[in-house]
Design a protein around this motif. Sequence first.
Motif, PDB file in Angstrom:
ATOM      1  N   ASP A 152      82.467  35.307 -73.257  1.00 34.19           N
ATOM      2  CA  ASP A 152      83.521  34.641 -72.497  1.00 34.19           C
ATOM      3  C   ASP A 152      84.898  34.993 -73.032  1.00 34.19           C
ATOM      4  OD1 ASP A 152      81.799  33.462 -70.752  1.00 34.19           O
ATOM      5  OD2 ASP A 152      81.769  31.513 -71.748  1.00 34.19           O
ATOM      6  N   GLU A 153      85.846  35.003 -72.115  1.00 30.36           N
ATOM      7  CA  GLU A 153      87.257  35.155 -72.459  1.00 30.36           C
ATOM      8  C   GLU A 153      88.040  33.932 -71.992  1.00 30.36           C
ATOM      9  OE1 GLU A 153      85.323  38.611 -72.912  1.00 30.36           O
ATOM     10  OE2 GLU A 153      85.730  38.011 -70.832  1.00 30.36           O
ATOM     11  N   LEU A 154      89.128  33.670 -72.657  1.00 32.56           N
ATOM     12  CA  LEU A 154      90.100  32.676 -72.228  1.00 32.56           C
ATOM     13  C   LEU A 154      91.183  33.445 -71.478  1.00 32.56           C
ATOM     14  CD1 LEU A 154      91.380  29.832 -72.347  1.00 32.56           C
ATOM     15  CD2 LEU A 154      92.327  30.451 -74.566  1.00 32.56           C
ATOM     16  N   VAL A 155      91.310  33.196 -70.177  1.00 34.41           N
ATOM     17  CA  VAL A 155      92.208  33.971 -69.318  1.00 34.41           C
ATOM     18  C   VAL A 155      93.275  33.034 -68.760  1.00 34.41           C
ATOM     19  CG1 VAL A 155      92.347  35.526 -67.349  1.00 34.41           C
ATOM     20  CG2 VAL A 155      90.266  35.459 -68.721  1.00 34.41           C
ATOM     21  N   ALA A 156      94.533  33.377 -68.978  1.00 34.29           N
ATOM     22  CA  ALA A 156      95.621  32.476 -68.614  1.00 34.29           C
ATOM     23  C   ALA A 156      96.670  33.186 -67.768  1.00 34.29           C
ATOM     24  CB  ALA A 156      96.284  31.908 -69.874  1.00 34.29           C
ATOM     25  N   ALA A 157      97.332  32.414 -66.915  1.00 31.05           N
ATOM     26  CA  ALA A 157      98.461  32.912 -66.131  1.00 31.05           C
ATOM     27  C   ALA A 157      99.747  32.524 -66.853  1.00 31.05           C
ATOM     28  CB  ALA A 157      98.445  32.303 -64.727  1.00 31.05           C
ATOM     29  N   VAL A 158     100.562  33.511 -67.176  1.00 29.36           N
ATOM     30  CA  VAL A 158     101.803  33.296 -67.918  1.00 29.36           C
ATOM     31  C   VAL A 158     102.985  33.558 -66.992  1.00 29.36           C
ATOM     32  CG1 VAL A 158     103.225  34.076 -69.841  1.00 29.36           C
ATOM     33  CG2 VAL A 158     100.749  33.912 -70.114  1.00 29.36           C
ATOM     34  N   VAL A 159     103.865  32.591 -66.890  1.00 31.98           N
ATOM     35  CA  VAL A 159     105.047  32.718 -66.040  1.00 31.98           C
ATOM     36  C   VAL A 159     106.264  32.896 -66.936  1.00 31.98           C
ATOM     37  CG1 VAL A 159     106.475  31.643 -64.273  1.00 31.98           C
ATOM     38  CG2 VAL A 159     104.008  31.280 -64.269  1.00 31.98           C
ATOM     39  N   ALA A 160     106.885  34.064 -66.828  1.00 28.62           N
ATOM     40  CA  ALA A 160     108.061  34.351 -67.645  1.00 28.62           C
ATOM     41  C   ALA A 160     109.332  33.855 -66.982  1.00 28.62           C
ATOM     42  CB  ALA A 160     108.167  35.851 -67.912  1.00 28.62           C
ATOM     43  N   ALA A 161     109.333  33.833 -65.661  1.00 26.44           N
ATOM     44  CA  ALA A 161     110.520  33.391 -64.934  1.00 26.44           C
ATOM     45  C   ALA A 161     110.082  32.713 -63.657  1.00 26.44           C
ATOM     46  CB  ALA A 161     111.422  34.583 -64.597  1.00 26.44           C
ATOM     47  N   LYS A 162     110.661  31.568 -63.374  1.00 25.66           N
ATOM     48  CA  LYS A 162     110.242  30.811 -62.196  1.00 25.66           C
ATOM     49  C   LYS A 162     110.751  31.431 -60.906  1.00 25.66           C
ATOM     50  CE  LYS A 162     110.143  26.157 -60.224  1.00 25.66           C
ATOM     51  NZ  LYS A 162     110.509  26.575 -58.895  1.00 25.66           N
ATOM     52  N   GLY A 163     111.899  32.092 -60.976  1.00 24.81           N
ATOM     53  CA  GLY A 163     112.447  32.714 -59.782  1.00 24.81           C
ATOM     54  C   GLY A 163     113.405  31.798 -59.043  1.00 24.81           C
ATOM     55  N   SER A 164     114.305  32.402 -58.289  1.00 24.78           N
ATOM     56  CA  SER A 164     115.283  31.654 -57.509  1.00 24.78           C
ATOM     57  C   SER A 164     115.747  32.559 -56.380  1.00 24.78           C
ATOM     58  CB  SER A 164     116.474  31.248 -58.397  1.00 24.78           C
ATOM     59  OG  SER A 164     117.187  32.407 -58.806  1.00 24.78           O
ATOM     60  N   ALA A 165     116.754  32.095 -55.664  1.00 27.05           N
ATOM     61  CA  ALA A 165     117.278  32.910 -54.572  1.00 27.05           C
ATOM     62  C   ALA A 165     117.917  34.189 -55.093  1.00 27.05           C
ATOM     63  CB  ALA A 165     118.317  32.096 -53.780  1.00 27.05           C
ATOM     64  N   LEU A 166     118.343  34.182 -56.363  1.00 27.22           N
ATOM     65  CA  LEU A 166     119.035  35.329 -56.925  1.00 27.22           C
ATOM     66  C   LEU A 166     118.155  36.188 -57.815  1.00 27.22           C
ATOM     67  CD1 LEU A 166     122.421  33.606 -57.864  1.00 27.22           C
ATOM     68  CD2 LEU A 166     121.876  34.925 -55.803  1.00 27.22           C
ATOM     69  N   SER A 167     117.053  35.635 -58.305  1.00 33.37           N
ATOM     70  CA  SER A 167     116.191  36.404 -59.213  1.00 33.37           C
ATOM     71  C   SER A 167     114.734  36.131 -58.890  1.00 33.37           C
ATOM     72  CB  SER A 167     116.490  36.019 -60.666  1.00 33.37           C
ATOM     73  OG  SER A 167     116.201  34.670 -60.904  1.00 33.37           O
ATOM     74  N   GLY A 168     113.935  37.181 -58.896  1.00 35.02           N
ATOM     75  CA  GLY A 168     112.530  37.053 -58.573  1.00 35.02           C
ATOM     76  C   GLY A 168     111.726  36.488 -59.730  1.00 35.02           C
ATOM     77  N   ALA A 169     110.592  35.879 -59.394  1.00 33.51           N
ATOM     78  CA  ALA A 169     109.712  35.347 -60.420  1.00 33.51           C
ATOM     79  C   ALA A 169     108.927  36.479 -61.072  1.00 33.51           C
ATOM     80  CB  ALA A 169     108.755  34.334 -59.795  1.00 33.51           C
ATOM     81  N   GLY A 170     108.508  36.265 -62.294  1.00 37.46           N
ATOM     82  CA  GLY A 170     107.722  37.253 -63.014  1.00 37.46           C
ATOM     83  C   GLY A 170     106.563  36.602 -63.735  1.00 37.46           C
ATOM     84  N   SER A 171     105.341  37.089 -63.524  1.00 41.22           N
ATOM     85  CA  SER A 171     104.150  36.510 -64.146  1.00 41.22           C
ATOM     86  C   SER A 171     103.208  37.620 -64.566  1.00 41.22           C
ATOM     87  CB  SER A 171     103.418  35.575 -63.174  1.00 41.22           C
ATOM     88  OG  SER A 171     104.270  34.583 -62.647  1.00 41.22           O
ATOM     89  N   SER A 172     102.253  37.266 -65.426  1.00 39.87           N
ATOM     90  CA  SER A 172     101.211  38.203 -65.821  1.00 39.87           C
ATOM     91  C   SER A 172      99.954  37.414 -66.167  1.00 39.87           C
ATOM     92  CB  SER A 172     101.656  39.053 -67.015  1.00 39.87           C
ATOM     93  OG  SER A 172     101.908  38.230 -68.149  1.00 39.87           O
ATOM     94  N   ILE A 173      98.844  38.125 -66.298  1.00 40.89           N
ATOM     95  CA  ILE A 173      97.574  37.535 -66.703  1.00 40.89           C
ATOM     96  C   ILE A 173      97.270  38.009 -68.120  1.00 40.89           C
ATOM     97  CG2 ILE A 173      95.135  37.258 -66.156  1.00 40.89           C
ATOM     98  CD1 ILE A 173      96.984  36.215 -63.974  1.00 40.89           C
TER      99      ILE A 173
END
Length: 556
Positions: A528-549
């Motif tokens: 088994d692995e522990l797999v998580a979603a990481v959000v680096a930036a939530k995003g807004s009208a001026l900047s896009g969101a950024g996430s990774s696994i």
Amino acid sequence: MKTEVLKQLFGLVLLFSVVVLAAGGGMADEPSRVVIVPFKMNADRDLSFLKEGIVDMLTSRLSCGNRVVVGREDTDHVLADISAPVNEEIARAIGTRLRADYVLFGSLTIFGNSISLDAKMVDVHQKKPTFTFFKQSKEIDEVIPQIDLLAARINETVFGRPVGSRRPPAHAGKRPATYVHPESLLAGESSDQAKALGVKPVPAMGPGLAESGGMRPADTASAAFWESRGFKAFIKGIALGDVDGDSKIETVFIGDRRIYVYRYENKKFLKLRELAGKRYQKFIGVDVADINDNGYAEIFVTSLKSAGQRLDSFVLEWDGDAFRPVSEDDSWYYRVIESPEGGKILLGQKRRMDDPFVSGVYQLAWRNGEYGPEERLTLPRGINIFGFALGDVMNNGRQMIVAFDKRDHIRLLTPSGDEQWKSDKSYGGSMNYLKFSSQAGEYDTDRLYLPQRIFIRDLDSNGTHEMVVVSNELSRGQWFRRLRKFKNGHMECLSWKGPGLTLNWQTPKISGHISDYAIGDFDHDGRDELVAAVVAAKGSALSGAGSSIIGYELIK
């Protein structure tokens, strides 16, 4: 002591660099403009002085003749508009805005006295391949020599400026599995490499005590991990399961209105499908389980109408050619949890316009072509479908309810609601929320933030149950604000050692926050692995969101 000595060394080195830079003449290089992005710091202590010191050292060493480093004020002005983690694409965009020829970015990871320096020098005009640099050492005193070596290698490799032979730091080594390419997983060859280099698996982290009050802090090890490429989305939920019936585990995750179905295979994180939701939908959760028992795990998506006052959930299933809806416009919050008796069960809960959670969490079953209530769970008042687990967490043969309270403290409860224990510190922490009309009071807000998952499982097959939770750290003073902001996040594994829960291990802290996680054989290696979603930036009208696994191997 080590940190203080390092500060003094940095001061002396920088002073010497300024003197040399002022006095020395440059070689006749072609005019070049270089941008230095402040390195990302991953550390178990405050080393902010290093972040500034690294930029100053590199500036002095890379400035030569007609080659100039773009000033910090101009660089910081552009970086203020960048919310996603810097990669090669973003680096070139930064360089283009600053009319630069090269952009240098990277990270410095420090845990205990061990350090790892990772850097890339990107040619904005793509005339030269990207220069990459990685060095590792077991001594924190090697930070300065490694920065010096990085600058020397850039001068030699990128600018063709001979600097003479240099001895590499005494403890420099091969790039470990902790920092493998995003699509080379920690399992298999990279896992074997990690073992050979002494990289500890997550469960091998030293024991510590979870609670405060004079007890020693938990140890943190730099466990080997895998990280996907970045996704331009705010990943809100993640689940693992065999959704296409091929006996392989897929990774399913969601953005606001998009479903991603990926699989790790042949050391690649492959896209199987990406499905768009309806324009008026807002996804808030995803789960995977074969509830109708036909060999294909269904994808349960909890969704709201965009106005946020009505549920619009749905269920997808693979038909051999595509993912088709088997249930639509459902008025259920869906959540899959692990049953204390084994296997997975599907839960559902209703809502009203004036009440985000109607009393009553039900186990749902597939009957007559729909998911309907089969049994109401006995839960204490105030617990909703999100943020609780059932199991023998005390390892005494008694089934307990483990749940988060409104302040994300962990509570251990009997089915009748008697509280057996409550944590002093907060865990969990989420940016996922429901809109509702609240009554005046301490939590007077139109946002109800949803709690995180809790897993209870015998992770190391020793006959006792452990508990896995997220721990996201809010920025100071964020509890009573409508808009949340997190400083960092990590995962913790806890177990009951009366009179309370103690910390077995924790993952290193990441910048941003962990939005959701799952446990399963993500890479098909039998573990088994522990797999998580990481959000680096939530995003807004001026900047896009950024996430990774990201994934951590749970080696038994």
